[in-house]
Enzyme design. Structure first.
Site, short mmCIF file in Angstrom:
data_model
loop_
_atom_site.label_atom_id
_atom_site.label_comp_id
_atom_site.label_asym_id
_atom_site.label_seq_id
_atom_site.Cartn_x
_atom_site.Cartn_y
_atom_site.Cartn_z
N ASN A 129 -1.38 7.35 -2.51
CA ASN A 129 -2.03 8.00 -3.66
C ASN A 129 -3.52 7.66 -3.79
O ASN A 129 -4.28 8.49 -4.28
CB ASN A 129 -1.28 7.67 -4.95
CG ASN A 129 -1.36 6.23 -5.33
OD1 ASN A 129 -1.23 5.36 -4.48
ND2 ASN A 129 -1.59 5.96 -6.59
N GLY A 205 3.26 0.06 -3.29
CA GLY A 205 4.09 1.25 -3.10
C GLY A 205 5.19 1.29 -4.14
O GLY A 205 5.05 0.71 -5.23
N SER A 206 6.29 1.91 -3.79
CA SER A 206 7.34 2.12 -4.79
C SER A 206 8.23 0.88 -4.94
O SER A 206 8.35 0.07 -4.02
CB SER A 206 8.20 3.32 -4.40
OG SER A 206 8.87 3.03 -3.20
N THR A 209 11.03 0.75 -2.23
CA THR A 209 10.63 0.19 -0.92
C THR A 209 10.44 -1.32 -1.03
O THR A 209 10.78 -2.07 -0.11
CB THR A 209 9.33 0.86 -0.42
OG1 THR A 209 9.52 2.27 -0.41
CG2 THR A 209 8.95 0.40 0.96
N ALA A 210 9.90 -1.77 -2.17
CA ALA A 210 9.69 -3.21 -2.35
C ALA A 210 11.02 -3.98 -2.28
O ALA A 210 11.08 -5.08 -1.75
CB ALA A 210 9.00 -3.47 -3.68
N GLU A 227 2.83 -4.75 -5.40
CA GLU A 227 2.18 -3.95 -6.46
C GLU A 227 2.93 -2.62 -6.53
O GLU A 227 2.83 -1.81 -5.62
CB GLU A 227 0.70 -3.71 -6.12
CG GLU A 227 -0.12 -4.98 -5.96
CD GLU A 227 -0.34 -5.72 -7.27
OE1 GLU A 227 -0.07 -5.15 -8.34
OE2 GLU A 227 -0.77 -6.88 -7.22
N CYS A 261 -0.67 4.83 -10.15
CA CYS A 261 0.35 3.94 -10.71
C CYS A 261 0.04 3.58 -12.17
O CYS A 261 0.93 3.23 -12.93
CB CYS A 261 0.43 2.67 -9.87
SG CYS A 261 -1.18 1.87 -9.70
N GLU A 446 -3.31 -9.35 -7.62
CA GLU A 446 -4.39 -9.23 -6.66
C GLU A 446 -5.70 -9.19 -7.43
O GLU A 446 -5.69 -9.08 -8.66
CB GLU A 446 -4.20 -7.97 -5.79
CG GLU A 446 -2.96 -8.11 -4.89
CD GLU A 446 -2.78 -6.98 -3.89
OE1 GLU A 446 -3.49 -5.96 -3.99
OE2 GLU A 446 -1.91 -7.11 -3.02
P1 NAD Z 1 6.37 4.10 -0.69
O1 NAD Z 1 7.04 2.87 -1.17
O2 NAD Z 1 7.21 5.23 -0.26
O3 NAD Z 1 5.42 3.77 0.57
C1 NAD Z 1 4.39 2.82 0.51
C2 NAD Z 1 4.09 2.29 1.90
O4 NAD Z 1 5.23 1.59 2.37
C3 NAD Z 1 3.82 3.38 2.92
O5 NAD Z 1 2.84 2.95 3.81
C4 NAD Z 1 5.16 3.51 3.64
O6 NAD Z 1 5.03 4.00 4.95
C5 NAD Z 1 5.61 2.07 3.64
N1 NAD Z 1 7.06 1.91 3.78
C6 NAD Z 1 8.07 2.74 3.42
N2 NAD Z 1 9.26 2.22 3.73
C7 NAD Z 1 9.02 1.00 4.26
C8 NAD Z 1 9.84 -0.04 4.76
N3 NAD Z 1 11.18 0.07 4.78
N4 NAD Z 1 9.25 -1.17 5.23
C9 NAD Z 1 7.92 -1.30 5.20
N5 NAD Z 1 7.08 -0.34 4.76
C10 NAD Z 1 7.62 0.79 4.29
O7 NAD Z 1 5.35 4.52 -1.83
P2 NAD Z 1 4.45 5.80 -1.89
O8 NAD Z 1 5.31 6.98 -2.21
O9 NAD Z 1 3.59 5.84 -0.68
O10 NAD Z 1 3.51 5.46 -3.12
C11 NAD Z 1 3.80 5.76 -4.43
C12 NAD Z 1 4.27 4.54 -5.17
O11 NAD Z 1 3.28 3.52 -5.09
C13 NAD Z 1 4.45 4.81 -6.67
O12 NAD Z 1 5.62 4.19 -7.10
C14 NAD Z 1 3.23 4.15 -7.29
O13 NAD Z 1 3.40 3.75 -8.62
C15 NAD Z 1 3.04 2.98 -6.38
N6 NAD Z 1 1.70 2.45 -6.48
C16 NAD Z 1 1.51 1.26 -7.09
C17 NAD Z 1 0.22 0.75 -7.20
C18 NAD Z 1 -0.04 -0.58 -7.87
O14 NAD Z 1 -1.11 -1.12 -7.68
N7 NAD Z 1 0.88 -1.12 -8.64
C19 NAD Z 1 -0.86 1.47 -6.73
C20 NAD Z 1 -0.61 2.69 -6.12
C21 NAD Z 1 0.67 3.19 -5.99
#
Ligand code: NAD
Length: 465
Positions: A129, A205-206, A209-210, A227, A261, A446
């Protein structure tokens, strides 16, 4: 002297019986071993303990540091008073000689050094994003601390990372310091997470995934900074300056198509100004221009992908089908207004900024992160009520509070379960400040000092002289 056995659970100052117990005395030296209550066989007791801690939190957390330190010092005095009994008990448990001195708080003649050392090889994983910003926000502090890194941008938005790679060399970053792997999360990302030579992962990320990253990295005991997503509330009291609040809340709801986010997706408005707010907010939302992102007059571009647009729509359809009859109303946007796109953009994944009112707090639109241009507006009556409702989601990333009452702003900001609180503004940031979420929104912070601590290993060296 303290009575050493039998041991019992202690919840709320009450010592209670155990159901089953395992014998203490691992070292086998005791003639009269104690009994340890086991919480895994006593789930109810664990639940009671969690509830008790939760109930005690408001009072304990509102005590001043002085009050808390007085209590803790008293505890320290009491332990010191019974030191011999403690030493004997630990000795029985673990086998150490009971006059073994672990450390003494003062009086040693020694020089102490605390070093923050580079950690070597952090893995950095970023989402789609805010592609370059979120990737560089990790790379810069990591390499500034002396680390060499492997970074994986989102497979959906890798281009600027690729462009940056070219500039790294130009900037004189030595070979191997920043290594960028492109690819799918489940392959390239997970390979990093599972790699034994990558001791820490900084992930944005989401939440889903975390969870997977946490599971996969657990066998390696990796340090994680997570995050994650949010379901961010805006709380608007009836003394708010609406001339400031309305345009800012529109931005906080719909900027970057709601794909930040930190975007607001639950707007709580005090009942006295609810109708006026709603009328003005919806009127302004309807003015937002959706279209070609390169058109400078456009307020909102396209969503990231067909799949993501479908996901956002699915939330709406689900919400409308299950809650429409119970009072929720879509006031503008999807399903109400029509989207007029330039001829060249009609195949793009666009949608209108959508405002839903009177949504139930339990509905998916109020509980789940939608990550699109959809925001819900609901009314509230009291400060106490709105704090409870704002906190009633699994997330805790960002919140905004609108009021001209300084005391109230402080009170509410303090009690919100949210890593970031903006008052009478949104997204005003100093990148040196700690950034991160509570609850399902993240683990760790962070930002300048926090990133430094995350990306370094602390070593304590004592030199006796
Ligand atoms: P996502 O979790 O699908 O992917 C994030 C990253 O993780 C990508 O690079 C993806 O390729 C990688 N990934 C996916 N599966 C993985 C795995 N099994 N092992 C390791 N890496 C993996 O998230 P997204 O759809 O790219 O982003 C949107 C999400 O990110 C939303 O939930 C948003 O709120 C969050 N976000 C949070 C912040 C913050 O600072 N808190 C900032 C931006 C986005």
């Amino acid at each position: 002297m303290l009575a050493l056995s039998p041991m019992k659970n202690k919840v709320l100052h009450v010592f209670s019986q155990w159901h089953l117990a395992v014998p203490l005395d691992q070292s086998g030296i005791s003639s009269r071993p104690g009994r340890l209550p086991t919480s895994c066989w006593n789930l109810e007791k664990s639940k009671t303990a969690v509830k008790a801690a939760k109930n005690a939190f408001p009072i304990w957390s509102s005590k001043s540091p002085l009050e808390r330190s007085q209590i803790l010092n008293k505890l320290a005095d009491l332990i010191e008073h019974d030191l011999e009994a403690f030493a004997q008990a630990e000795s029985k448990d673990q086998g150490k000689n009971w006059n073994y001195e672990l450390f003494s708080a003062c009086g040693n003649k020694a020089l102490y050094l605390v070093l923050f050392q580079e950690k070597l090889l952090p893995g950095l994983i970023s989402p789609w994003n805010l592609p370059l910003y979120l990737l560089t926000w990790k790379i810069a502090p990591a390499i500034a601390c002396g680390n060499t890194v492997v970074a994986k941008p989102s497979e959906m938005t890798s281009v600027t990372a690729w462009m940056m790679c070219k500039l790294l060399e130009k900037a004189g970053v030595p070979h191997g310091v920043v290594n960028v792997v492109f690819g799918m999360g489940t392959k390239a990302g997970e390979a990093l997470v599972c790699h034994p030579d990558v001791p820490l992962i900084s992930f944005t990320g989401s939440t889903l995934t975390a969870q997977r990253i946490t599971e996969k990295s657990a066998p390696h005991c990796k340090r994680l900074s997570l995050e994650l997503g949010g379901k961010n509330p805006a709380i608007i009291f009836d003394d708010a300056d609406l001339a400031q609040c309305i345009p800012t809340t529109l931005r906080s709801s719909f900027a970057n198509q709601g794909e930040i986010c930190l975007c607001t997706s639950r707007i709580f408005v005090q009942r006295g100004i609810y109708s006026e707010f709603l009328k003005r907010f919806v009127a302004e939302a309807k003015k937002w221009k959706v279209g070609n992102p390169s058109d400078p007059t456009v307020d909102m571009g396209a969503l990231i992908s067909k799949e993501h647009l479908e996901k956002v729509m699915l939330h709406l359809v689900y919400m409308i089908s299950s809650y429409f009859l119970e009072g929720a109303r879509v006031l503008c946007g999807e399903g109400v207004d029509s989207l007029a796109l330039p001829a060249g953009n009609r195949k793009g994944y666009f949608m209108l900024p959508t405002v839903i009112a009177e949504v139930k707090d339990e509905s998916c639109c109020m509980q789940e992160e939608i990550f699109g241009p959809v925001t819900c507006v609901v009314a509230f009556d009291t400060e106490e009520e709105v704090i409870e409702r704002a906190n009633s989601v699994k997330y805790g990333l960002a919140a905004t509070v609108w009021s001209s009452n300084v005391g109230r702003v402080h009170r509410v900001a303090k009690r919100l379960q949210s890593g970031l609180v903006w008052t009478n503004c949104w997204l005003v940031r100093d990148l040196n400040l700690p950034f991160g979420g509570m609850k399902a929104s993240g683990v760790g912070r962070e930002g300048a000092k926090d990133s430094y601590e995350f990306f370094t290993e602390v070593k304590t060296i004592t030199i006796k002289h």
